[in-house]
Enzyme design. Structure first.
Site, mmCIF file in Angstrom:
data_model
loop_
_atom_site.group_PDB
_atom_site.id
_atom_site.type_symbol
_atom_site.label_atom_id
_atom_site.label_comp_id
_atom_site.label_asym_id
_atom_site.label_seq_id
_atom_site.Cartn_x
_atom_site.Cartn_y
_atom_site.Cartn_z
ATOM 1 C CE1 TYR A 144 7.722 3.700 1.029
ATOM 2 C CE2 TYR A 144 7.503 5.033 -0.952
ATOM 3 C CZ TYR A 144 8.142 4.035 -0.243
ATOM 4 O OH TYR A 144 9.199 3.369 -0.806
ATOM 5 C CG ASP B 137 -0.313 0.072 2.536
ATOM 6 O OD1 ASP B 137 0.884 -0.273 2.636
ATOM 7 O OD2 ASP B 137 -0.984 0.463 3.509
#
Length: 228
Positions: free
Chosen positions: A66, A64
């Protein structure tokens, strides 16, 4: 979210009409209205805007985005030009230096790779600020599985770089014998020493591409400030 208008539109059109995607869209809209979410809405689909399906020759799968301020901009492992290079990307650069002799640049902006046909896809495309994996399970995985399937069906050689267990769980979807699948531990500091270092995925990718008459990837990211 700006619409995807290039050649991704046709293979993904059915996904946008499915009930899960409508629920996902509403959930993401609500999250942006009530919480701090990354990346910016205009950046969510950057991987698709920058790398049309017909140009894809390498796929790098992340998890996913940052989740700290100013980092995410829609490409896995990449951050905006003046943002500190994250540890996982530092390790990617270290392996690139060992494998291909690339110098380690002063930034983590990987748009150059995307423009050469490296699809830099996170399996989840949004995240709450400072809460890793906070949008896992809301529907993005179904959408990005459809993306992976669309690439798998391409009738040409493509390299898939699967780093870490979450990415490797997608291997069962990749049944096209024309493709090359390379697996290694995640480049995170927690696991890079278990086999990411020394995997030589970058040179092996380019050797495979060249063996099929495909232009290899120039992996060197230039310094923002110039010089080596």
């Amino acid at each position: 979210m700006p619409p995807i208008t290039n050649d991704w539109q046709q293979p993904l059109a059915a996904e946008f009409r499915k009930p899960y995607y409508k629920e996902l869209y509403q959930k993401v809209l609500e999250e942006y209205q009530t919480r701090k979410i990354f990346p910016a809405p205009d950046d969510i689909f950057n991987a698709f805007h920058l790398t049309p399906l017909n140009d894809v020759k390498v796929v790098i799968l992340g998890q996913d985005p940052y989740h700290n301020d100013g980092q995410a901009h829609g490409l896995c492992f990449s951050v905006k030009p003046k943002v500190e290079i994250p540890p996982s990307l530092e390790n990617i650069y270290q392996e690139l230096q060992s494998d291909l002799g690339c110098y380690i640049p002063d930034n983590g902006y990987l748009v150059k790779w995307a423009k050469q046909g490296v699809l830099m896809l996170n399996t989840v495309l949004t995240v709450r600020a400072h809460q890793a994996n906070s949008h896992r399970g809301i529907g993005w995985e179904k959408f990005t599985d459809a993306v992976i399937e669309a690439v798998n069906q391409q009738d040409r050689p493509i390299v898939f770089l699967l780093w870490g267990r979450p990415a490797q769980m997608k291997k069962s979807m990749l049944n096209n014998p024309k493709h090359l699948i390379l697996e290694a531990p995640h480049p995170s500091p927690l696991s890079a020493y278990r086999g990411f270092f020394g995997c030589r995925h970058f040179s092996r990718t380019n050797e495979f591409l060249k063996s099929h008459g495909i232009e290899p990837v120039d992996w060197q990211i230039e310094n923002v400030k110039g010089g080596v």
